[in-house]
Design a protein around this motif. Sequence first.
Motif, PDB file in Angstrom:
ATOM      1  N   LEU A  23       0.899  -1.261  -0.072  1.00 13.05           N
ATOM      2  CA  LEU A  23      -0.030  -0.083   0.043  1.00 13.05           C
ATOM      3  C   LEU A  23       0.643   1.402   0.026  1.00 13.05           C
ATOM      4  O   LEU A  23       1.748   1.472   0.711  1.00 13.05           O
TER       5      LEU A  23
ATOM      6  N   SER B 128      -7.522  -4.698   1.324  1.00 14.22           N
ATOM      7  CA  SER B 128      -6.345  -5.269   0.721  1.00 14.22           C
ATOM      8  C   SER B 128      -5.964  -6.856   1.264  1.00 14.22           C
ATOM      9  O   SER B 128      -5.571  -7.690   0.483  1.00 14.22           O
TER      10      SER B 128
ATOM     11  N   ASN C 183      -4.465   3.774  -4.478  1.00 11.80           N
ATOM     12  CA  ASN C 183      -4.120   2.151  -4.098  1.00 11.80           C
ATOM     13  C   ASN C 183      -5.285   1.422  -4.831  1.00 11.80           C
ATOM     14  O   ASN C 183      -5.435   0.249  -4.825  1.00 11.80           O
TER      15      ASN C 183
END
Length: 525
Positions: A66, A119, A145
């Motif tokens: 990230l 994520s 992201n």
Amino acid sequence: MSLNKSMHPRNRYKDKPPDFAYLASKYPEFQAHVQTNLSGKAVLNFKEPEAVRALTCTLLKEDFGLSIEIPLERLIPTVPLRLNYIHWVEDLIDGQKQPRRGIDIGTGASCIYPLLGASMNGWFFLATEVDDICFDYATRNVEQNNLSDLVKVVKVPQKTLLMDALKEETEIVYDFCMCNPPFFANQLEAKGVNSRNARRPPPSSVNTGGVTEIMAEGGELEFVKRIIHDSLQLKKRLRWYSCMLGKKCSLVPLKEELRKQGVPKVTHTEFCQGRTMRWALAWSFYNDVTVPSPPSKKRKLDRARKPLSFSLPHVALKELQAKARALGCTAHSPLDAITSLLEKALTELRVLHKRVPCREQEKSLLLTAVENTWVHGRQKRREQMRQLRELPRAHQGADTPKKTEDSTRESSDRQPIVEPADKSVPLAESEQVPGGELSKKVDSDDVEMIPVKDGEDAATRETISKEPRSPGSVEHFLFKCLVNVLHEESDVMVEMHWVEGQNKDLMNQLCTFLRNTLLKAVAKS
Ligand code: SAH
């Protein structure tokens, strides 16, 4: 620091703290904040917000792929601590690697919980924020992201927590909400300071705009009470409501509030990172949710379940057997001999006992102690004195001046924000397992080994002799326990398992007494 032991078991940093030297060699922007100390170790100055920020950004990049940007004047999250909360939410909703839908109340500039949850697990997030700067950064962090499909950042008015965020969507059931409420410790955390002093003013360099926006009126207690209030209206719209707490003492009043409101499922946990402790509370209106047990309770129960024990070394067994034979014990095994010796000692002590069925290669006795006959009068008096001395201390008001050095140290004007795990404010309810600390090998110095002699304390003995002799049938007793005598390799082990009663200290004393009686028998012969 040993506190890392209570990091979540799945936390990737639990047994593997970040390797600063490696990260510095890979990330030049991180290297700028790393110094080498005298022993050649790569270290970071956690008092510098720039260094804390560099570490957070580097860890998110290295370990989660990230990329984020955060301003220095807003809260800088620490990754290991945030991960603990994510893992706990996974436990609550069984959400590891499962698509789930959650709300992050006050996502901050970093938007760290949604970024991690999305994520790592593919979770959908509604991330709320009141502060313009935080909202802008959070939105950008999600976009850069490529997580906009999973994370929606919304600006909400200060007055509301969940109600406004949910008012447009009336159908969707969320699996959870999480929240790191604005509390004072955030300011210190933002500056990377682990302060124990809540009264310490916020660091002067913190942007004052940030302070007023981040600090909630009434502190975290009021903030969380508002979430509870919202949850009472939303009820099953969310499966789990949860909240992080900066102070352990917030747990009790909040749990009490939930109890008063009749919320059926409530649990809590603790998070540790280095010297920083945090707590979290979760509640649900669903009856079918699995409720993870609080960690402290688990630990204490484990300790409480462990029996007190002592071993009789194999070199002593022959003599003990001879001693038992001399007393008329006809059975030959060491287990029988030791059990007979124990029975004799217990009879002398007037502790009621009977043999009970047990596994093969084991002997078991059920004990009922009706009076304390194993502690000498002198020690009894000492114990009474100690209790008397402690009484006024227990009732002392918060502002009564304390005399001893110890109590001054704990005086209430220095309420710690960062509380060490074991010294924190005690919980009111079943958390405290009586005598939980006693499940250790007994310490022979605990008790003076002089049984009450014949003729002493005659009045008590009079009452006792009228007691029924069967351990099961007495109504008033000090405690009951189960004694197991078993082999441990070539030694014999005597274990004492708590059954019920007033105070496990008494069982500890009796255990010590029995051990010393048996070993003394060997020493004398
Ligand atoms: N979740 C982030 C930030 C926590 S700080 C982290 O863990 O690092 C708390 C955040 O809540 C601040 O950014 C503050 O602006 C925001 N906040 C304060 N009151 C709020 C409210 N009523 N609704 C949503 N966010 C709020």
